[in-house]
Motif scaffolding. Structure first.
Motif, PDB file in Angstrom:
ATOM      1  N   ARG A 120       0.823  -1.214   0.000  1.00 11.28           N
ATOM      2  CA  ARG A 120       0.000   0.000   0.000  1.00 11.28           C
ATOM      3  C   ARG A 120       0.853   1.258   0.000  1.00 11.28           C
ATOM      4  N   ALA A 121       2.059   1.146   0.539  1.00 10.82           N
ATOM      5  CA  ALA A 121       2.974   2.298   0.532  1.00 10.82           C
ATOM      6  C   ALA A 121       3.632   2.472  -0.842  1.00 10.82           C
ATOM      7  N   GLY A 122       3.314   1.552  -1.765  1.00  7.34           N
ATOM      8  CA  GLY A 122       3.850   1.664  -3.117  1.00  7.34           C
ATOM      9  C   GLY A 122       5.161   0.939  -3.315  1.00  7.34           C
ATOM     10  N   LEU A 123       5.646   0.268  -2.253  1.00 10.50           N
ATOM     11  CA  LEU A 123       6.924  -0.456  -2.367  1.00 10.50           C
ATOM     12  C   LEU A 123       6.652  -1.900  -2.789  1.00 10.50           C
ATOM     13  N   HIS A 124       6.162  -2.072  -3.995  1.00  4.38           N
ATOM     14  CA  HIS A 124       5.775  -3.403  -4.461  1.00  4.38           C
ATOM     15  C   HIS A 124       6.974  -4.337  -4.492  1.00  4.38           C
ATOM     16  N   LEU A 125       6.735  -5.572  -4.013  1.00  4.90           N
ATOM     17  CA  LEU A 125       7.810  -6.573  -4.012  1.00  4.90           C
ATOM     18  C   LEU A 125       7.858  -7.258  -5.363  1.00  4.90           C
ATOM     19  N   GLN A 126       9.049  -7.401  -5.888  1.00  3.94           N
ATOM     20  CA  GLN A 126       9.211  -8.067  -7.184  1.00  3.94           C
ATOM     21  C   GLN A 126       9.195  -9.573  -6.958  1.00  3.94           C
ATOM     22  N   GLY A 127       8.275 -10.246  -7.610  1.00 11.20           N
ATOM     23  CA  GLY A 127       8.246 -11.703  -7.529  1.00 11.20           C
ATOM     24  C   GLY A 127       7.660 -12.247  -6.236  1.00 11.20           C
ATOM     25  N   GLY A 128       6.960 -11.405  -5.459  1.00 16.09           N
ATOM     26  CA  GLY A 128       6.263 -11.880  -4.262  1.00 16.09           C
ATOM     27  C   GLY A 128       7.189 -12.133  -3.095  1.00 16.09           C
ATOM     28  N   ALA A 129       6.589 -12.628  -1.982  1.00 16.36           N
ATOM     29  CA  ALA A 129       7.356 -12.780  -0.744  1.00 16.36           C
ATOM     30  C   ALA A 129       7.355 -14.212  -0.234  1.00 16.36           C
ATOM     31  N   ASP A 130       6.810 -15.128  -1.017  1.00 16.42           N
ATOM     32  CA  ASP A 130       6.646 -16.483  -0.522  1.00 16.42           C
ATOM     33  C   ASP A 130       7.962 -17.232  -0.412  1.00 16.42           C
ATOM     34  N   PRO A 178      14.804   0.614  -6.767  1.00 17.44           N
ATOM     35  CA  PRO A 178      16.053  -0.139  -6.879  1.00 17.44           C
ATOM     36  C   PRO A 178      16.943   0.004  -5.641  1.00 17.44           C
ATOM     37  N   ASP A 179      16.679   1.029  -4.817  1.00 13.28           N
ATOM     38  CA  ASP A 179      17.500   1.233  -3.617  1.00 13.28           C
ATOM     39  C   ASP A 179      16.934   0.547  -2.376  1.00 13.28           C
ATOM     40  N   VAL A 180      15.789  -0.120  -2.517  1.00 12.96           N
ATOM     41  CA  VAL A 180      15.167  -0.745  -1.339  1.00 12.96           C
ATOM     42  C   VAL A 180      14.995  -2.249  -1.557  1.00 12.96           C
ATOM     43  N   THR A 181      15.593  -3.036  -0.653  1.00  8.19           N
ATOM     44  CA  THR A 181      15.452  -4.498  -0.678  1.00  8.19           C
ATOM     45  C   THR A 181      14.799  -4.951   0.619  1.00  8.19           C
ATOM     46  N   ALA A 182      13.856  -5.908   0.506  1.00  9.48           N
ATOM     47  CA  ALA A 182      13.241  -6.475   1.714  1.00  9.48           C
ATOM     48  C   ALA A 182      13.972  -7.750   2.093  1.00  9.48           C
ATOM     49  N   LEU A 183      14.321  -7.880   3.391  1.00 11.81           N
ATOM     50  CA  LEU A 183      14.902  -9.122   3.937  1.00 11.81           C
ATOM     51  C   LEU A 183      13.827  -9.773   4.784  1.00 11.81           C
ATOM     52  N   PHE A 184      13.679 -11.089   4.677  1.00 14.17           N
ATOM     53  CA  PHE A 184      12.653 -11.753   5.480  1.00 14.17           C
ATOM     54  C   PHE A 184      13.305 -12.514   6.629  1.00 14.17           C
ATOM     55  N   ALA A 185      12.877 -12.192   7.851  1.00 15.86           N
ATOM     56  CA  ALA A 185      13.470 -12.818   9.037  1.00 15.86           C
ATOM     57  C   ALA A 185      12.384 -13.020  10.085  1.00 15.86           C
ATOM     58  N   ARG A 186      12.674 -13.831  11.083  1.00 13.71           N
ATOM     59  CA  ARG A 186      11.693 -14.033  12.151  1.00 13.71           C
ATOM     60  C   ARG A 186      11.500 -12.739  12.936  1.00 13.71           C
ATOM     61  N   ALA A 187      10.261 -12.507  13.332  1.00 12.97           N
ATOM     62  CA  ALA A 187       9.947 -11.268  14.069  1.00 12.97           C
ATOM     63  C   ALA A 187      10.900 -11.072  15.247  1.00 12.97           C
ATOM     64  N   GLN A 190      13.773   8.170   5.625  1.00 13.36           N
ATOM     65  CA  GLN A 190      12.770   9.230   5.794  1.00 13.36           C
ATOM     66  C   GLN A 190      11.653   9.096   4.766  1.00 13.36           C
ATOM     67  N   GLN A 191      12.009   8.715   3.528  1.00 11.16           N
ATOM     68  CA  GLN A 191      10.987   8.517   2.488  1.00 11.16           C
ATOM     69  C   GLN A 191      10.045   7.374   2.877  1.00 11.16           C
ATOM     70  N   LEU A 192      10.628   6.349   3.471  1.00 14.28           N
ATOM     71  CA  LEU A 192       9.826   5.201   3.907  1.00 14.28           C
ATOM     72  C   LEU A 192       8.849   5.622   5.016  1.00 14.28           C
ATOM     73  N   VAL A 193       9.341   6.423   5.953  1.00 15.09           N
ATOM     74  CA  VAL A 193       8.476   6.912   7.038  1.00 15.09           C
ATOM     75  C   VAL A 193       7.303   7.700   6.439  1.00 15.09           C
ATOM     76  N   THR A 194       7.607   8.588   5.501  1.00 20.05           N
ATOM     77  CA  THR A 194       6.546   9.391   4.869  1.00 20.05           C
ATOM     78  C   THR A 194       5.538   8.494   4.163  1.00 20.05           C
ATOM     79  N   ALA A 195       6.049   7.474   3.465  1.00 23.05           N
ATOM     80  CA  ALA A 195       5.151   6.576   2.717  1.00 23.05           C
ATOM     81  C   ALA A 195       4.253   5.796   3.682  1.00 23.05           C
ATOM     82  N   PHE A 196       4.824   5.264   4.755  1.00 22.21           N
ATOM     83  CA  PHE A 196       4.015   4.513   5.735  1.00 22.21           C
ATOM     84  C   PHE A 196       3.012   5.445   6.426  1.00 22.21           C
TER      85      PHE A 196
END
Ligand SMILES: Nc1ncnc2c1ncn2[C@@H]1O[C@H](COP(=O)(O)OP(=O)(O)OP(=O)(O)O)[C@@H](O)[C@H]1O
Ligand SMILES: O=P(O)(O)OC[C@H]1O[C@H](OP(=O)(O)OP(=O)(O)O)[C@H](O)[C@@H]1O
Ligand SMILES: [Mg+2]
Length: 281
Positions: free
Chosen positions: A21-31, A41-50, A194-200
């Motif tokens: 919803r913040a517009g940071l669409h994940l490429q190829g999903g998160a499964d 291109p400057d933002v990567t999501a890492l998946f880890a345990r909470a 800061q951009q991420l904070v604004t988007a959220f």
């Protein structure tokens, strides 16, 4: 910039939903992935345990992370709490068997408390001046008082169902938690962060507002302004070939029901209410 996101459990889906919803669409999903690129291109999501996310952020493996305040506190790391993301609301509480032997925190002096949150629990009892032994478990904490492993527990509750089903009763609150966007202190001033904070923030701001559109005879415009109090002045446009104007405004979701009734009474027509995806204030 890397953002650490819960890879499973109850925080996974709402975290992914927020990123989308913040517009940071994940490429190829998160499964079942360990990381995913985003449209930025400057933002990567890492998946880890909470529970591990505070460690990732403290180590600098990720600049920011999404996880519960309970996990941040339990980690002991000094992270910057950038934003309350308003989901995963729960409370860490001291709970004891319903039989009433343990009624207060003080009754646990010399007793035993089982928990998945040993650091928070030790700190809590130390602050209360109560000498309780802390037994660390990794799940099914609610069972321990019934098998004489502990006199009480410190565990998460939200609806209270799990405590009730296990014949436990809350005797004190230790921490109110919700999911936070946390950052490494050195990353707080990073432009991307800061951009991420604004988007959220824009997603959260949009959640409890609605966009209202209506037509109304121009001579009733002052009445419309009275009905839409406190909202940044409505946008007013002429409707070609009529004496009507079109009015657009952002309204608190809570107020929509009443506002519509009031607008109809004034003579407004074609009232349209829509959700807002994002609102940058
Ligand atoms: N019942 C609840 N209601 C709301 N939030 C909760 C609840 N239980 C846990 N949370 C929040 O979610 C976080 C992660 O809990 P979750 O159960 O998803 O992780 P987990 O137990 O580590 O996952 P898993 O059990 O799949 O290994 C908790 O640290 C807390 O902040
Ligand atoms: O007050 P309630 O609404 O009943 O929620 C509380 C329960 O939710 C969590 O468990 P979860 O469902 O995450 O299962 P888990 O123990 O496998 O993590 C938590 O550990 C409690 O047991
Ligand atoms: Mg859980």
């Amino acid at each position: 910039m890397r953002i650490a996101v819960p890879n499973k459990g109850r925080l996974h889906d709402p975290s992914i939903d927020l990123l989308e919803r913040a517009g940071l669409h994940l490429q190829g999903g998160a499964d079942r992935k360990l990381y995913a690129d985003t449209v930025d291109p400057d933002v990567t999501a890492l998946f880890a345990r909470a529970a591990d996310i505070p460690e990732y952020v403290a180590d600098g493996a990720a600049a920011v992370g999404i996880t519960g305040l309970d996990q941040v506190r339990e980690s002991g790391h000094d992270l910057t709490d950038l934003l309350d993301l308003e989901f995963g609301r729960c409370r860490l509480v001291v709970a004891a068997p319903e039989d009433g032997r343990i009624e207060t925190v003080a009754d646990l002096d010399g007793g035993t408390v089982a928990t998945e949150f040993p650091r928070i629990t030790r700190d809590f009892f130390a602050e209360q001046g109560v000498d309780a032994e802390v037994v660390e478990v990794t799940g099914a904490t609610e069972l321990t008082p019934h098998v004489d492993m502990a006199d009480a527990i410190v565990d998460i509750t939200s609806t209270g169902t799990t405590l009730r089903v296990n014949r436990l009763t809350e005797i004190a609150e230790v921490l109110a938690s919700s999911v936070r966007l946390v950052a490494h202190p050195d990353a707080v001033d990073n432009e991307k962060v800061q951009q991420l904070v604004t988007a959220f923030e824009s997603v959260l701001a949009a959640e409890d507002r609605r966009y209202l559109m209506l037509n109304v005879p121009e001579d009733r415009l002052d009445d419309v302004r009275d009905v839409l109090p406190g909202m940044g002045g409505p946008t007013v446009m002429d409707v070609a070939g009529t004496d009507d104007v079109a009015v657009h405004a952002v309204v608190e979701e809570q107020a929509v029901f009443g506002v519509i009734n009031d607008l109809q009474a004034i003579g407004a027509s074609d009232i349209l209410v829509t959700e807002i995806e994002r609102l940058v204030e």
